[in-house]
Design a protein around this motif. Structure first.
Motif, mmCIF file in Angstrom:
data_model
loop_
_atom_site.group_PDB
_atom_site.id
_atom_site.type_symbol
_atom_site.label_atom_id
_atom_site.label_comp_id
_atom_site.label_asym_id
_atom_site.label_seq_id
_atom_site.Cartn_x
_atom_site.Cartn_y
_atom_site.Cartn_z
ATOM 1 N N ASN A 424 0.843 -1.194 0.000
ATOM 2 C CA ASN A 424 0.000 0.000 0.000
ATOM 3 C C ASN A 424 0.881 1.249 0.000
ATOM 4 O O ASN A 424 1.999 1.241 0.504
ATOM 5 N N TRP A 425 0.380 2.311 -0.582
ATOM 6 C CA TRP A 425 1.084 3.581 -0.526
ATOM 7 C C TRP A 425 0.456 4.485 0.517
ATOM 8 O O TRP A 425 -0.759 4.665 0.525
ATOM 9 N N THR A 426 1.290 5.029 1.380
ATOM 10 C CA THR A 426 0.804 5.984 2.368
ATOM 11 C C THR A 426 1.266 7.372 1.952
ATOM 12 O O THR A 426 2.461 7.609 1.760
ATOM 13 N N ILE A 427 0.308 8.257 1.775
ATOM 14 C CA ILE A 427 0.623 9.623 1.353
ATOM 15 C C ILE A 427 0.413 10.556 2.528
ATOM 16 O O ILE A 427 -0.590 10.457 3.228
ATOM 17 N N THR A 428 1.349 11.468 2.742
ATOM 18 C CA THR A 428 1.182 12.426 3.842
ATOM 19 C C THR A 428 1.392 13.836 3.311
ATOM 20 O O THR A 428 1.711 14.033 2.146
ATOM 21 N N GLU A 429 1.218 14.787 4.203
ATOM 22 C CA GLU A 429 1.494 16.175 3.824
ATOM 23 C C GLU A 429 2.939 16.526 4.131
ATOM 24 O O GLU A 429 3.263 17.655 4.469
ATOM 25 N N GLY A 430 3.801 15.533 4.045
ATOM 26 C CA GLY A 430 5.222 15.779 4.195
ATOM 27 C C GLY A 430 5.862 15.020 5.348
ATOM 28 O O GLY A 430 7.023 14.646 5.285
ATOM 29 N N LYS A 431 5.098 14.779 6.394
ATOM 30 C CA LYS A 431 5.666 14.097 7.543
ATOM 31 C C LYS A 431 5.863 12.612 7.260
ATOM 32 O O LYS A 431 5.029 11.970 6.621
ATOM 33 N N THR A 432 6.977 12.057 7.757
ATOM 34 C CA THR A 432 7.204 10.627 7.594
ATOM 35 C C THR A 432 6.187 9.866 8.437
ATOM 36 O O THR A 432 6.107 10.083 9.655
ATOM 37 N N PRO A 433 5.415 9.009 7.825
ATOM 38 C CA PRO A 433 4.399 8.282 8.599
ATOM 39 C C PRO A 433 5.051 7.237 9.506
ATOM 40 O O PRO A 433 6.108 6.704 9.170
ATOM 41 N N GLU A 434 4.411 6.972 10.614
ATOM 42 C CA GLU A 434 4.973 5.971 11.528
ATOM 43 C C GLU A 434 4.643 4.563 11.089
ATOM 44 O O GLU A 434 5.388 3.630 11.319
ATOM 45 N N LYS A 435 3.495 4.451 10.465
ATOM 46 C CA LYS A 435 3.102 3.113 10.019
ATOM 47 C C LYS A 435 2.259 3.200 8.769
ATOM 48 O O LYS A 435 1.759 4.268 8.416
ATOM 49 N N CYS A 436 2.097 2.053 8.145
ATOM 50 C CA CYS A 436 1.300 1.969 6.920
ATOM 51 C C CYS A 436 -0.148 2.308 7.239
ATOM 52 O O CYS A 436 -0.705 1.845 8.231
ATOM 53 N N SER A 437 -0.748 3.111 6.376
ATOM 54 C CA SER A 437 -2.112 3.554 6.637
ATOM 55 C C SER A 437 -3.116 2.417 6.484
ATOM 56 O O SER A 437 -4.262 2.540 6.880
ATOM 57 N N LYS A 438 -2.661 1.299 5.920
ATOM 58 C CA LYS A 438 -3.604 0.206 5.690
ATOM 59 C C LYS A 438 -3.390 -0.945 6.675
ATOM 60 O O LYS A 438 -4.315 -1.379 7.341
ATOM 61 N N CYS A 439 -2.113 -1.396 6.778
ATOM 62 C CA CYS A 439 -1.895 -2.596 7.582
ATOM 63 C C CYS A 439 -1.101 -2.323 8.854
ATOM 64 O O CYS A 439 -0.743 -3.240 9.576
ATOM 65 N N ASP A 440 -0.801 -1.049 9.101
ATOM 66 C CA ASP A 440 -0.079 -0.651 10.312
ATOM 67 C C ASP A 440 1.358 -1.140 10.384
ATOM 68 O O ASP A 440 2.015 -0.997 11.412
ATOM 69 N N SER A 441 1.832 -1.725 9.309
ATOM 70 C CA SER A 441 3.218 -2.187 9.310
ATOM 71 C C SER A 441 4.164 -0.997 9.399
ATOM 72 O O SER A 441 3.841 0.103 8.946
ATOM 73 N N SER A 443 7.372 -1.239 8.272
ATOM 74 C CA SER A 443 8.430 -1.304 7.246
ATOM 75 C C SER A 443 8.003 -0.527 6.002
ATOM 76 O O SER A 443 7.441 -1.075 5.060
ATOM 77 N N LEU A 444 8.242 0.777 6.071
ATOM 78 C CA LEU A 444 7.886 1.663 4.976
ATOM 79 C C LEU A 444 9.141 2.176 4.299
ATOM 80 O O LEU A 444 10.187 2.319 4.929
ATOM 81 N N ARG A 445 8.996 2.466 3.016
ATOM 82 C CA ARG A 445 10.142 2.965 2.246
ATOM 83 C C ARG A 445 9.629 4.106 1.381
ATOM 84 O O ARG A 445 8.653 3.957 0.656
ATOM 85 N N GLN A 446 10.293 5.268 1.495
ATOM 86 C CA GLN A 446 9.792 6.420 0.734
ATOM 87 C C GLN A 446 10.157 6.311 -0.737
ATOM 88 O O GLN A 446 11.250 5.865 -1.101
#
Length: 731
Positions: A424-441, A443-446
């Motif tokens: 899943n792609w997590t989109i923010t207004e610039g801040k690094t997200p703490e977890k995936c917006s879908k599965c809460d994982s 392990s995210l990579r920008q």
RNA sequence: GGAGCUGUAGCUCAGAGGUAGAGCAUUCGCUUCACAUGCGAAGGGUCACAGGUUCAAAUCCUGUCAGCUCCACCA
């Protein structure tokens, strides 16, 4: 003559005064709209020059904007001209990489952060030079509102836009064929592709049909055959009708692929049978979509062959030669014909672009484009000259979705994070997200990519106004509307967008689309296009041709006023022009003429003043009432007609006509006739007419030639205020 | 293959339904007390070509020719 001493120099010297006057204007805050606190807002956003180099002559054409701003300022508007610079993503990185290459280095020698920092430093150095050049031209820009496309507040707005577009479904991620430059290592939008006619060869290659027989396929790119997904024929083609749905073997690899039918095929072209390579050809990609075929990616992002089992590791050109050699050897090559084709090439490095499959962010442009078209059709935005409307419509009507991902470091990094777990792609207004917006994982990579430069500069009009901080609040004016409202509320939509017509598509259309989408209103009420300044022989100035003229050199030689005037005079709005030294010379003589009119008045002023106090500054209205001498009265009337004439020209953006009329009138009417007439009979009354009428003309001319007019007024003390903030004459 | 722009004095270009304009260049005359970076005068044009609209066309319309620019996924 020698017994008269003048307080003014005989020859006007721009070098002595231009810098002094400019800093005086700036020091006094005259470039700020707050100078007319009660005025109606009038705003122009300067098209931000690229921060990577010197100004070129196109930038000197922004004189038009300065004329508009000065004119409106004098008319009492709260006139804002907002400066800025563009980080110019790929353009800048390209220039910087050239510097690296000179030192024997390349972008691959540095990690992302280091490279970004190096380009940042490089840009900061160039920015200063560029800003001082804009000052040299006399541009009355409000430097306190200066913006850079990589300012944190601008970036933050760009992030928000992206998120909003993603949330509303206007931004999507898709694997598509993109125009990819394997040398520069990035993809491009369609707009950045340069089509080049090249002489090629059409090869005819035999594919053997499973179960017997062969089919001859025509192609100009045999090396991509390893990636074929099918052979395609026209469904009505009697030669091949019975072969449809049979299988063929790709020569040299013997991979099995189907024969498909599609009306896209031109029966008359080549052999009537073509190979389908969806991952390396835009047409074939479309066909592939229709027939659910994909083939194999046999060209890598490094420009080398892969997955062929035959020519892996070779560059495409070598692979083509090798493949033809092998086909010939094995008897698969059946024909060779000369064939001219158009190739997509990189607009910067000129190498052939490879269509390659890549996951990218795209903008769904259709809904945006429709509103942008509508805005002009309904007259919410006017375009001058009008013929550019059709270019505008044509472009927007045929727009395909816009690829905004760029595989470069220098730019605004896309605020999108990929989840390794659920994709899943997590989109923010610039801040690094703490977890995936879908599965809460976690392990995210920008996404390593940055935005296409035009994605951010397309938001420039509202981004610059929205991002003005309270830094301007120290410039306090009582009872000002400005105090209570932000720049955005006051100055958006801006009044005029003035720019070169060559960025109509890349910039103007994008600003309109983004402006309407994000603010609900158009970004500007009027688009004004100026032409290209070519070299004296009518050839486009370019670094590679070595015919680039630096405006600064000419300012040094002729003065800023002359350079400005020469660009405006004799050039219809929107037309290209060739740099003309005789015109520059003529403009310089005109400044000298003005100077000498002033000297004459100065001389009379001093002689008359020694006898008694004299007046020198009445309005036309007052002069009409007070003037007795019949000839003087006549000239008051003439100037009375000149004022509305010039005003009309400025209101209708006919700057050349205004300049030509002023030149003609001041020199050949006022100086040649009136001054000659009044010379012998000058007294206090006629002097009053003479000096007052001259002041009116100085004011009319001020937007065009700000320095010399300001200096003359200073010398003669006609108007107490500086001309830049004096009132536009009325008649 | 489409679209747009341009074609006016020797040169560079303005203009625009009503007797053709500027700058530069050319020729002639001027040390006139603001300016020789100046002043006064002169010569120079079928307004690319062909039709059409109009009382009237260089200007508006259509077509042709030439130059420039932009756009276009056919293998």
């Amino acid at each position: 003559m020698s017994n008269v001493s003048y307080s003014m120099d005989k020859i006007y010297s721009h070098k002595k005064i231009e810098d002094i006057i400019y800093s005086e204007w700036e020091k006094r805050g005259y470039f700020k709209p707050e100078i007319n606190p009660a005025g109606r807002p009038y705003s122009i956003i300067l098209p931000p020059p690229n921060a990577n180099g010197n100004l070129h002559f196109g930038h000197a054409m922004f004189t038009i904007e300065d004329i508009l701003i000065r004119y409106h300022r004098m008319k009492g508007f709260a006139a804002l001209w907002l400066p800025g610079t563009d980080h110019a993503g790929f353009e800048t990185q390209f220039v910087f990489e050239k510097h690296l290459a000179n030192e024997g280095k390349s972008r691959f020698d540095y990690d992302r952060e280091t490279l970004y920092q190096m380009i940042w430093d490089f840009v900061q150095k160039n920015r200063e030079g560029m800003e001082s050049q804009l000052r040299k031209l006399g541009f009355s820009l409000d430097w306190s509102r200066m913006k850079f496309t990589l300012d944190p507040d601008i970036i933050s707005i760009v992030y928000k836009t992206f998120k909003k577009m993603y949330d509303t479904g206007l931004v999507y991620r898709a694997k598509r064929l993109v125009n990819y430059c394997t040398y520069d290592g990035t993809s491009f939008s369609d707009l950045e592709v340069v089509m080049k006619d090249t002489a090629g060869i059409l090869y005819e290659i035999s594919y053997s049909i499973k179960g017997g027989g062969e089919i001859i396929v025509a192609t100009s790119r045999p090396e991509t055959m390893y990636g074929d997904a099918a052979v395609m024929v026209h469904p009505e083609d009697l030669r091949y009708k019975n072969l449809i749905d049979k299988s063929v073997l790709i020569p040299l690899t013997d991979r099995e692929i189907p024969i498909v039918a599609d009306e896209f095929v031109d029966k008359e072209f080549g052999t009537g049978a073509v190979k389908v390579t969806p991952l390396h050809n835009f047409d074939d990609w479309e066909v592939g979509q229709r027939h659910e075929l994909s083939g194999i990616q046999v060209i890598g992002f490094d420009g080398k062959m892969q997955n062929t089992g035959v020519v892996d590791g070779l560059f495409t050109k070598e692979a083509r030669e090798k493949t033809i050699e092998l086909l010939e050897e094995k008897g698969f090559l059946r024909g060779k014909k000369g064939y001219d084709t158009t190739r997509r090439t990189c607009y910067k490095c000129r190498n052939v672009l490879e269509p390659l499959p890549l996951e990218q962010w795209f903008i769904k442009v259709k809904p945006l484009a429709e509103k942008a078209i509508d805005a002009v059709k309904k007259g919410k935005i006017k375009i001058t000259p009008r013929n550019f409307e059709s270019v505008y419509y044509q472009w927007l009507e045929n727009l395909r979705d816009w690829n905004i991902s760029r595989q470069i470091v220098w730019g605004i990094r896309i605020p999108a994070w990929f989840c390794e777990k659920c994709s899943n792609w997590t989109i923010t207004e610039g801040k690094t997200p703490e977890k995936c917006s879908k599965c809460d994982s976690k392990s995210l990579r920008q996404d390593p990519d940055t935005f296409d430069t035009w994605f951010s500069s397309g938001q420039w009009p509202f981004a610059t106004l929205l991002s003005q901080s309270s830094s301007n609040s120290k410039f306090k004016i009582q009872n000002s509307k400005l105090e209570s409202s932000s720049d955005f509320e006051k100055f958006y939509p801006t009044s005029v967008m003035e720019t070169a017509y060559d960025i109509l598509k890349s910039w103007v259309t994008r600003m309109v689309m983004f402006g309407i989408y994000l603010t609900g209103d158009v970004p500007f009420r009027q688009v004004l296009f100026h032409g290209i300044v070519n070299d004296p022989y009518g050839k486009k100035m370019s670094k590679s041709k070595g015919n680039v003229v630096n405006p600064l050199e000419l300012i040094d030689r002729y003065g800023a006023d002359s350079v400005r005037f020469a660009l405006i005079y004799g050039n219809a709005t929107g037309n290209d022009q060739s740099l003309s030294y005789t015109k520059l010379e003529g403009a310089r003589k005109f400044t000298n003429k003005l100077w000498n009119i002033a000297r004459f008045i100065n001389m009379k002023q001093e002689t008359l003043n020694s006898k008694s106090e004299i007046r020198n500054n009445l309005t036309i209205e007052q002069l009409k009432n007070e003037t007795i001498n019949k000839l003087d009265k006549e000239w008051v009337g003439k100037i009375g007609e000149l004022v509305p004439e010039i005003t009309r020209y400025l209101d209708s953006y006919q700057f050349n006509l205004a300049a030509e009329r002023l030149y003609e009138f001041i020199w050949h009417e006022f100086a040649d006739k009136y001054i000659e007439n009044v010379k012998g009979r000058i007294d206090k009354d006629s002097f009053l007419v003479l000096s007052s009428l001259f002041l009116v003309q100085l004011k009319l001319l001020h937007p065009f030639m700000p320095f010399v007019t300001e200096e003359i007024n200073e010398q003669l003390s006609l108007e107490k205020k500086m001309l830049i903030i004096s009132d536009w004459p009325e008649s």
